[in-house]
Design a protein around this motif. Structure first.
Motif, short mmCIF file in Angstrom:
data_model
loop_
_atom_site.label_atom_id
_atom_site.label_comp_id
_atom_site.label_asym_id
_atom_site.label_seq_id
_atom_site.Cartn_x
_atom_site.Cartn_y
_atom_site.Cartn_z
N VAL A 90 0.96 -0.96 0.04
CA VAL A 90 0.13 -0.09 -0.01
C VAL A 90 1.02 1.43 -0.21
O VAL A 90 1.91 1.10 0.69
CB VAL A 90 -1.11 -0.03 1.25
CG1 VAL A 90 -0.18 0.06 2.69
CG2 VAL A 90 -2.00 1.26 1.24
N SER A 91 0.53 2.16 -0.67
CA SER A 91 1.22 3.45 -0.76
C SER A 91 0.76 4.20 0.59
O SER A 91 -0.17 4.07 1.06
CB SER A 91 1.02 4.50 -1.92
OG SER A 91 -0.31 4.92 -2.18
N ILE A 92 1.69 5.14 1.15
CA ILE A 92 1.52 6.08 2.11
C ILE A 92 0.43 6.75 1.85
O ILE A 92 -0.42 7.12 2.60
CB ILE A 92 2.63 6.69 2.58
CG1 ILE A 92 3.87 5.82 3.02
CG2 ILE A 92 2.48 7.85 3.64
CD1 ILE A 92 3.41 4.87 4.62
N LEU A 93 0.28 7.31 0.69
CA LEU A 93 -0.93 8.24 0.29
C LEU A 93 -2.35 7.39 0.56
O LEU A 93 -3.36 7.67 0.89
CB LEU A 93 -0.75 8.90 -1.10
CG LEU A 93 -1.87 9.70 -1.77
CD1 LEU A 93 -1.95 10.93 -0.69
CD2 LEU A 93 -1.36 10.26 -3.04
N LYS A 94 -2.07 6.11 -0.17
CA LYS A 94 -3.46 5.28 -0.17
C LYS A 94 -3.92 5.20 1.38
O LYS A 94 -4.86 4.90 1.69
CB LYS A 94 -3.17 3.93 -1.05
CG LYS A 94 -4.39 3.01 -0.83
CD LYS A 94 -5.58 3.50 -1.66
CE LYS A 94 -6.41 2.22 -1.62
NZ LYS A 94 -7.78 2.71 -2.03
N LEU A 95 -2.78 4.89 2.15
CA LEU A 95 -3.16 4.54 3.66
C LEU A 95 -3.92 5.65 4.24
O LEU A 95 -4.78 5.50 4.80
CB LEU A 95 -1.97 4.17 4.15
CG LEU A 95 -1.92 4.07 5.67
CD1 LEU A 95 -2.94 2.88 6.28
CD2 LEU A 95 -0.72 3.78 6.56
N SER A 96 -3.32 7.12 3.86
CA SER A 96 -4.07 8.15 4.35
C SER A 96 -5.38 8.13 3.84
O SER A 96 -6.30 8.59 4.92
CB SER A 96 -3.14 9.42 4.23
OG SER A 96 -3.34 9.59 2.78
N GLU A 97 -5.50 7.80 2.67
CA GLU A 97 -7.02 7.82 2.22
C GLU A 97 -8.07 6.76 2.81
O GLU A 97 -9.19 7.00 3.01
CB GLU A 97 -6.80 7.58 0.72
CG GLU A 97 -6.25 8.84 -0.19
CD GLU A 97 -6.66 10.52 -0.05
OE1 GLU A 97 -7.88 10.45 0.22
OE2 GLU A 97 -6.26 11.23 0.03
N MET A 98 -7.27 5.70 3.05
CA MET A 98 -8.09 4.58 3.51
C MET A 98 -8.43 5.11 5.13
O MET A 98 -9.77 4.97 5.26
CB MET A 98 -7.25 3.25 3.63
CG MET A 98 -7.22 2.60 2.38
SD MET A 98 -5.96 1.17 2.51
CE MET A 98 -7.04 -0.06 3.37
N ILE A 99 -7.75 5.65 5.88
CA ILE A 99 -8.02 6.17 7.19
C ILE A 99 -9.08 7.36 7.05
O ILE A 99 -10.18 7.24 7.73
CB ILE A 99 -6.76 6.50 8.07
CG1 ILE A 99 -6.07 5.11 8.23
CG2 ILE A 99 -7.37 7.04 9.35
CD1 ILE A 99 -4.44 5.39 8.68
N LYS A 100 -8.86 8.12 5.97
CA LYS A 100 -9.86 9.12 6.15
C LYS A 100 -11.26 8.86 5.81
O LYS A 100 -12.15 9.20 6.33
CB LYS A 100 -9.48 10.26 4.92
CG LYS A 100 -8.13 11.12 5.47
CD LYS A 100 -7.42 11.81 4.34
CE LYS A 100 -8.29 12.65 3.28
NZ LYS A 100 -7.53 13.66 2.52
N THR A 101 -11.40 7.88 4.88
CA THR A 101 -12.33 7.24 4.48
C THR A 101 -13.21 6.43 5.65
O THR A 101 -14.42 6.90 5.82
CB THR A 101 -12.29 6.10 3.11
OG1 THR A 101 -11.83 6.95 2.20
CG2 THR A 101 -13.64 5.71 2.85
N LYS A 102 -12.67 5.63 6.14
CA LYS A 102 -13.01 4.98 7.41
C LYS A 102 -13.56 5.98 8.42
O LYS A 102 -14.56 5.77 9.16
CB LYS A 102 -12.21 3.92 8.11
CG LYS A 102 -11.89 2.92 6.89
CD LYS A 102 -11.11 1.74 7.53
CE LYS A 102 -10.84 0.74 6.54
NZ LYS A 102 -12.10 0.06 5.98
N LEU A 103 -12.97 6.80 8.66
CA LEU A 103 -13.47 8.20 9.57
C LEU A 103 -14.31 9.03 9.09
O LEU A 103 -14.76 9.94 9.90
CB LEU A 103 -12.11 8.63 10.29
CG LEU A 103 -11.25 7.70 11.08
CD1 LEU A 103 -9.95 8.43 11.44
CD2 LEU A 103 -12.03 7.13 12.48
N GLY A 104 -14.63 9.12 7.84
CA GLY A 104 -15.39 10.04 7.18
C GLY A 104 -14.85 11.43 7.43
O GLY A 104 -15.86 12.48 7.53
N SER A 105 -13.50 11.69 7.25
CA SER A 105 -12.96 13.08 7.37
C SER A 105 -12.75 13.53 6.12
O SER A 105 -12.36 12.82 4.95
CB SER A 105 -11.91 12.79 8.21
OG SER A 105 -10.94 13.90 8.26
#
Length: 146
Positions: free
Chosen positions: A83-98
């Motif tokens: 996973v790219s670091i950018l994708k990781l941040s996007e996954m977390i943002k999506t899960k948190l609705g941020s």
């Protein structure tokens, strides 16, 4: 050798272990920033590739290794799911609705661009492989995140 002939060692290399309650490294930093609606900080453009392994998978591998007759090996314990670091941040943002943003800083000189473990040796010796996907692990981590 500093070890007697009766001591048999294995060497394990752990790759980006994460789990509920862990409070360091990139995963915690991203979650903490995103939960507070602050911008995530990424060095470079976020194209660095990593893999993350859930703590229970690590403990399972270590227990199996301890209970085995395997000696004198150097083994990687990790999840080869990239996973790219950018994708990781996007996954977390999506899960948190941020809608938290990203601040891109210069890439650190010592930063490896690709850090994915080769686990062929441990999977062939122990018939072990990780069972928790990054998506599932993130959900578990966020359930218990304070």
């Amino acid at each position: 050798s500093i070890y007697s002939d009766s001591v048999a060692l294995n060497v394990v290399r752990l790759f980006n272990v994460y789990g509920a309650g862990m409070r360091d490294r990139v995963m915690h930093n991203f979650i903490s920033k995103i939960k507070s609606d602050s911008n995530v900080i990424i060095h470079g453009q976020g194209h660095q590739i990593r893999s993350f392994i859930w703590i229970d998978d690590v403990l399972d591998a270590l227990t199996q290794l301890q209970d085995s007759d395997i000696i004198g090996q150097v083994l990687n314990i990790g999840n080869p799911e990239p996973v790219s670091i950018l994708k990781l941040s996007e996954m977390i943002k999506t899960k948190l609705g941020s809608n938290a943003g990203i601040d891109f800083l210069p890439l650190r000189e010592e930063e490896p661009l690709n850090r994915i473990p080769d686990i062929h040796k441990i999977t062939s010796l122990l018939k072990w492989e990780p069972t928790v996907s990054l998506d599932t692990g993130l959900e578990r981590m966020l359930l218990n995140y304070e």
